[in-house]
Design an enzyme around this catalytic site. Structure first.
Site, mmCIF file in Angstrom:
data_model
loop_
_atom_site.group_PDB
_atom_site.id
_atom_site.type_symbol
_atom_site.label_atom_id
_atom_site.label_comp_id
_atom_site.label_asym_id
_atom_site.label_seq_id
_atom_site.Cartn_x
_atom_site.Cartn_y
_atom_site.Cartn_z
ATOM 1 C CB SER A 118 -0.993 0.046 1.210
ATOM 2 O OG SER A 118 -0.486 -0.539 2.179
ATOM 3 C CG HIS A 139 -3.040 -0.870 -3.534
ATOM 4 N ND1 HIS A 139 -3.157 0.532 -3.275
ATOM 5 C CD2 HIS A 139 -3.171 -1.503 -2.342
ATOM 6 C CE1 HIS A 139 -3.383 0.579 -2.120
ATOM 7 N NE2 HIS A 139 -3.369 -0.399 -1.388
ATOM 8 C CD GLU A 151 -3.629 3.298 -6.268
ATOM 9 O OE1 GLU A 151 -3.323 2.576 -5.147
ATOM 10 O OE2 GLU A 151 -3.622 4.556 -6.209
ATOM 11 C CG ASN A 189 -2.905 4.307 1.012
ATOM 12 O OD1 ASN A 189 -4.144 4.647 1.716
ATOM 13 N ND2 ASN A 189 -2.547 3.350 0.814
HETATM 14 P P1 NAI Z 1 -0.985 -9.477 7.551
HETATM 15 O O1 NAI Z 1 -0.062 -9.184 8.347
HETATM 16 O O2 NAI Z 1 -2.364 -9.625 7.605
HETATM 17 O O3 NAI Z 1 -0.300 -10.667 6.474
HETATM 18 C C1 NAI Z 1 0.845 -10.830 6.084
HETATM 19 C C2 NAI Z 1 1.462 -12.187 6.165
HETATM 20 O O4 NAI Z 1 2.507 -12.200 5.349
HETATM 21 C C3 NAI Z 1 1.431 -12.950 7.392
HETATM 22 O O5 NAI Z 1 0.482 -14.063 7.309
HETATM 23 C C4 NAI Z 1 2.909 -13.459 7.462
HETATM 24 O O6 NAI Z 1 3.063 -14.654 8.168
HETATM 25 C C5 NAI Z 1 3.444 -13.316 5.999
HETATM 26 N N1 NAI Z 1 4.770 -13.355 5.624
HETATM 27 C C6 NAI Z 1 5.667 -12.565 6.229
HETATM 28 N N2 NAI Z 1 6.677 -12.742 5.633
HETATM 29 C C7 NAI Z 1 6.640 -13.576 4.598
HETATM 30 C C8 NAI Z 1 7.530 -14.206 3.714
HETATM 31 N N3 NAI Z 1 9.005 -14.062 3.639
HETATM 32 N N4 NAI Z 1 7.009 -15.155 3.053
HETATM 33 C C9 NAI Z 1 5.632 -15.607 2.907
HETATM 34 N N5 NAI Z 1 4.843 -15.014 3.707
HETATM 35 C C10 NAI Z 1 5.313 -14.127 4.791
HETATM 36 O O7 NAI Z 1 -0.950 -8.224 6.388
HETATM 37 P P2 NAI Z 1 -1.812 -7.819 5.345
HETATM 38 O O8 NAI Z 1 -2.772 -6.815 6.154
HETATM 39 O O9 NAI Z 1 -2.456 -8.810 4.618
HETATM 40 O O10 NAI Z 1 -1.023 -6.952 4.376
HETATM 41 C C11 NAI Z 1 -0.271 -7.714 3.372
HETATM 42 C C12 NAI Z 1 0.127 -6.671 2.422
HETATM 43 O O11 NAI Z 1 -0.888 -5.952 1.696
HETATM 44 C C13 NAI Z 1 0.975 -5.488 2.931
HETATM 45 O O12 NAI Z 1 1.968 -5.059 1.820
HETATM 46 C C14 NAI Z 1 -0.185 -4.055 3.050
HETATM 47 O O13 NAI Z 1 0.596 -2.911 3.032
HETATM 48 C C15 NAI Z 1 -1.022 -4.394 1.767
HETATM 49 N N6 NAI Z 1 -2.363 -3.909 2.149
HETATM 50 C C16 NAI Z 1 -3.085 -4.140 3.057
HETATM 51 C C17 NAI Z 1 -4.180 -3.562 3.328
HETATM 52 C C18 NAI Z 1 -5.102 -3.941 4.378
HETATM 53 O O14 NAI Z 1 -6.201 -3.311 4.347
HETATM 54 N N7 NAI Z 1 -4.861 -4.740 5.313
HETATM 55 C C19 NAI Z 1 -5.100 -2.927 2.031
HETATM 56 C C20 NAI Z 1 -4.338 -2.836 0.786
HETATM 57 C C21 NAI Z 1 -2.917 -3.384 0.882
#
Ligand code: NAI
Length: 295
Positions: A118, A139, A151, A189
């Protein structure tokens, strides 16, 4: 394009796997945590049942969707036949650079590497690979199965063929892809976060209370949720880190985060995920109550 790999099975990764699998793609879902993978499958199953109940899909569609998803903890194995990889791992530059280096080393030569980041620069992420023309931002918005926008972010070196492929794939998911260039905060954002930050400043200066600010924006601007409730939903730590990206990226004081936002994150009042932000969240009550500090 048939084989998709999704890296990271958290909030966004499970949603992304869900929409690809529901639209007939084979999805390898990868996480370092087996526990996260198990939880992701449960969440996808629950969300698909909800769609069956609303008669948006048939029960057979639900079963086919689940059959299209395979989970992995071994990234190399999971990406070896991938046509497109979408990274949705934790929002941390070092984590993403390491992942993209490894994707570049092990994915097929023609595979497109996308990130759901993001706020991290796509150009920076692409610099960890030897195929920057094939690196792009995809995105998705939360919750992924519901929100229509993708996006699509072109890094400095992303080529036209890659962009067109990603626009077409997004349409196959029944989403509306929108192309933007890679500058801090992209478009979503860059506009949303300063608005949320201004709502927090408005509260901090005592211009109006939490409910009043949210009501003005909900009823006056037809936003489905007020900015303070939305900040709680996104997570105040995420809001702060995106404001820092805008502040560092543009060097313009207009992007300075509100001191109230900084204090709340320091005090671990992160919104819905910590149980308290501008509002209070509890399992027992679904009513939205303003947090004691602001009532
Ligand atoms: P989250 O914390 O819920 O999930 C991240 C996952 O990545 C975890 O399950 C973790 O174990 C895993 N992970 C970490 N390192 C890893 C690796 N080396 N290999 C494989 N898996 C790995 O995070 P979330 O909220 O799902 O965010 C993920 C991405 O999406 C981020 O870049 C965030 O900025 C982006 N994003 C999030 C939004 C939201 O509303 N939560 C909206 C749009 C984008």
């Amino acid at each position: 394009m048939e084989n998709i790999a999704v890296i990271g099975a958290g909030t966004m990764g499970n949603g992304i796997a869900h929409v690809f699998a529901m639209n007939g793609f084979k999805v390898n879902l990868v996480d370092i945590s087996a526990d996260r993978l198990e939880k992701a499958l449960k969440t996808i199953d629950k969300n698909l049942w909800r769609m069956v109940a609303k008669e948006k899909i048939k029960e057979t569609d639900k079963e086919e969707t689940i059959e299209n998803i395979t989970t992995h903890t071994n990234i190399t194995e999971a990406i070896k036949d991938a046509d497109l990889i979408i990274e949705a791992a934790s929002e941390n530059l070092d984590v993403k650079l390491k992942i993209f280096k490894s994707l570049d080393d092990h994915a097929p030569e023609n595979c497109i590497l996308a990130s759901n980041t993001s706020s991290i620069s796509i150009t920076k992420i692409a610099s960890a690979t030897k195929r920057p023309a094939k690196v792009i931002g995809m995105h998705f918005m939360n919750p992924v199965p519901v929100m229509k926008l993708v996006e699509v972010i072109r890094g400095y070196a992303t080529d036209d063929a890659t962009t067109q492929t990603i626009m077409a794939v997004s349409e196959k998911l029944h989403k509306i892809p929108t192309e933007v260039n890679d500058y801090p905060g992209f478009v979503a954002n860059r506009i949303l976060m300063p608005m949320i930050n201004e709502a927090i400043t408005t509260l901090h200066e005592g211009v109006a209370g939490v409910k009043e600010i949210d009501t003005v924006m909900k009823l006056g601007m037809a936003h489905p949720m007020g900015p303070l409730q939305l900040a709680d939903f996104i997570g105040l730590d995420i809001c702060l880190s995106i404001m820092r990206v805008l502040q560092d990226g543009f060097g313009n004081p207009k992007y300075a985060p509100s001191p109230l936002l900084v204090n709340m994150v320091t005090a671990n009042k992160l919104g819905r995920k910590s149980g308290e932000g501008f509002y209070l969240y509890s399992e027992e009550s679904k009513d939205l109550k303003v947090a004691p500090t602001f009532s």
